[in-house]
Design a protein around this motif. Structure first.
Motif, mmCIF file in Angstrom:
data_model
loop_
_atom_site.group_PDB
_atom_site.id
_atom_site.type_symbol
_atom_site.label_atom_id
_atom_site.label_comp_id
_atom_site.label_asym_id
_atom_site.label_seq_id
_atom_site.Cartn_x
_atom_site.Cartn_y
_atom_site.Cartn_z
ATOM 1 N N ALA A 14 45.671 49.904 33.905
ATOM 2 C CA ALA A 14 45.099 50.240 32.599
ATOM 3 C C ALA A 14 44.008 49.243 32.214
ATOM 4 N N MET A 15 44.277 47.961 32.437
ATOM 5 C CA MET A 15 43.270 46.945 32.118
ATOM 6 C C MET A 15 42.057 47.069 33.032
ATOM 7 N N LEU A 16 42.294 47.327 34.306
ATOM 8 C CA LEU A 16 41.196 47.457 35.262
ATOM 9 C C LEU A 16 40.302 48.643 34.913
ATOM 10 N N ARG A 17 40.913 49.758 34.534
ATOM 11 C CA ARG A 17 40.125 50.935 34.125
ATOM 12 C C ARG A 17 39.281 50.630 32.888
ATOM 13 N N ALA A 18 39.867 49.922 31.938
ATOM 14 C CA ALA A 18 39.124 49.585 30.717
ATOM 15 C C ALA A 18 37.924 48.706 31.050
ATOM 16 N N LEU A 19 38.103 47.755 31.942
ATOM 17 C CA LEU A 19 36.986 46.902 32.364
ATOM 18 C C LEU A 19 35.916 47.715 33.073
ATOM 19 N N TYR A 20 36.341 48.632 33.911
ATOM 20 C CA TYR A 20 35.425 49.472 34.683
ATOM 21 C C TYR A 20 34.536 50.318 33.764
ATOM 22 N N GLU A 21 35.061 50.714 32.636
ATOM 23 C CA GLU A 21 34.335 51.584 31.702
ATOM 24 C C GLU A 21 33.310 50.844 30.855
ATOM 25 N N GLN A 22 33.302 49.529 30.897
ATOM 26 C CA GLN A 22 32.381 48.736 30.073
ATOM 27 C C GLN A 22 31.014 48.607 30.739
ATOM 28 N N ASP A 23 29.963 48.647 29.932
ATOM 29 C CA ASP A 23 28.606 48.484 30.457
ATOM 30 C C ASP A 23 28.416 47.141 31.144
ATOM 31 N N ASP A 24 29.053 46.101 30.619
ATOM 32 C CA ASP A 24 28.902 44.764 31.212
ATOM 33 C C ASP A 24 30.130 44.339 32.031
ATOM 34 N N ASP A 25 31.057 45.266 32.275
ATOM 35 C CA ASP A 25 32.243 45.035 33.113
ATOM 36 C C ASP A 25 33.200 43.997 32.549
ATOM 37 N N ARG A 26 33.109 43.653 31.269
ATOM 38 C CA ARG A 26 33.919 42.585 30.681
ATOM 39 C C ARG A 26 34.617 43.025 29.402
ATOM 40 N N LEU A 27 35.787 42.430 29.173
ATOM 41 C CA LEU A 27 36.497 42.548 27.899
ATOM 42 C C LEU A 27 37.276 41.267 27.677
ATOM 43 N N ASN A 28 37.465 40.917 26.394
ATOM 44 C CA ASN A 28 38.291 39.736 26.128
ATOM 45 C C ASN A 28 39.750 40.160 25.983
ATOM 46 N N GLU A 29 40.616 39.165 25.966
ATOM 47 C CA GLU A 29 42.052 39.436 25.964
ATOM 48 C C GLU A 29 42.521 40.179 24.716
ATOM 49 N N THR A 30 41.859 39.990 23.595
ATOM 50 C CA THR A 30 42.244 40.690 22.366
ATOM 51 C C THR A 30 42.034 42.193 22.521
ATOM 52 N N ILE A 31 40.903 42.574 23.073
ATOM 53 C CA ILE A 31 40.626 43.998 23.288
ATOM 54 C C ILE A 31 41.559 44.565 24.351
ATOM 55 N N LYS A 43 53.107 44.150 24.592
ATOM 56 C CA LYS A 43 53.399 42.940 25.348
ATOM 57 C C LYS A 43 52.851 41.721 24.626
ATOM 58 N N THR A 44 53.300 40.552 25.046
ATOM 59 C CA THR A 44 52.832 39.309 24.447
ATOM 60 C C THR A 44 51.521 38.867 25.101
ATOM 61 N N LYS A 45 50.849 37.957 24.439
ATOM 62 C CA LYS A 45 49.627 37.386 24.995
ATOM 63 C C LYS A 45 49.927 36.654 26.301
ATOM 64 N N GLU A 46 51.079 36.011 26.378
ATOM 65 C CA GLU A 46 51.465 35.312 27.603
ATOM 66 C C GLU A 46 51.617 36.300 28.764
ATOM 67 N N TRP A 47 52.225 37.465 28.493
ATOM 68 C CA TRP A 47 52.376 38.491 29.521
ATOM 69 C C TRP A 47 50.998 38.937 30.004
ATOM 70 N N LEU A 48 50.118 39.220 29.072
ATOM 71 C CA LEU A 48 48.765 39.665 29.409
ATOM 72 C C LEU A 48 48.045 38.619 30.259
ATOM 73 N N ARG A 49 48.111 37.373 29.848
ATOM 74 C CA ARG A 49 47.436 36.308 30.592
ATOM 75 C C ARG A 49 48.012 36.156 31.996
ATOM 76 N N THR A 50 49.315 36.285 32.114
ATOM 77 C CA THR A 50 49.935 36.213 33.446
ATOM 78 C C THR A 50 49.417 37.335 34.330
ATOM 79 N N GLU A 51 49.360 38.540 33.790
ATOM 80 C CA GLU A 51 48.890 39.684 34.580
ATOM 81 C C GLU A 51 47.410 39.545 34.934
ATOM 82 N N LEU A 52 46.614 38.997 34.026
ATOM 83 C CA LEU A 52 45.200 38.771 34.339
ATOM 84 C C LEU A 52 45.060 37.751 35.467
ATOM 85 N N ARG A 53 45.900 36.723 35.454
ATOM 86 C CA ARG A 53 45.843 35.720 36.532
ATOM 87 C C ARG A 53 46.275 36.329 37.868
#
Length: 97
Positions: A14-31, A43-53
Motif C-alpha cells: 500500500a505504501m509502495l503504491r502510494a509512492l509510485y503515484e506521486q509526481d516526485d515519487d516521495r511522501l512523508n511518514e504522516t501522509i 498502526k503506530t508511527k513506530e510500526w510504520l518506521r519499522t516497515e519503511l526501514r
C-alpha cells in the motif's frame, strides 16, 4: 505465512503504491500513515518506521530524515514491483488491475 506477516507485506505494498503515484515519487511518514488508514490499517508511527526501514533494506525505497520526520522515495526496484515487471520478496505482489 501468518496473518501478522500478511498484514506487514500488504501494508508495504500500500505504501509502495502510494509512492509510485506521486509526481516526485516521495511522501512523508504522516501522509503514509493516512494512506494506511484508508486501507484499514491503524498502526503506530513506530510500526510504520519499522516497515519503511524493511522496505529500504529490500531496496524498494530510500529514506530521508528531515528533522524528526522521515520521507520515503520509491526506487526503480520498487517501481518495478508495482508495475509487476519484477518481484521484491517481503512485499505483497500487486494484483492485476
Amino acid at each position: 505465512m501468518d496473518y501478522a506477516e500478511h498484514q506487514r507485506q500488504d501494508g508495504r505494498l500500500a505504501m509502495l503504491r502510494a509512492l509510485y503515484e506521486q509526481d516526485d515519487d516521495r511522501l512523508n511518514e504522516t501522509i503514509l500513515m493516512k494512506v494506511l488508514e484508508t486501507y484499514g490499517y491503524r498502526k503506530t508511527k513506530e510500526w510504520l518506521r519499522t516497515e519503511l526501514r524493511v522496505m529500504e533494506d529490500l531496496g524498494a525505497v530510500r529514506l530521508y530524515r528531515a528533522g524528526e520526520f522521515l520521507t520515503a522515495e520509491i526506487t526503480a526496484a520498487g517501481a518495478g514491483h508495482v508495475e509487476r515487471t519484477s518481484i521484491i520478496e517481503g512485499i505483497a505482489r500487486p494484483s492485476r488491475r
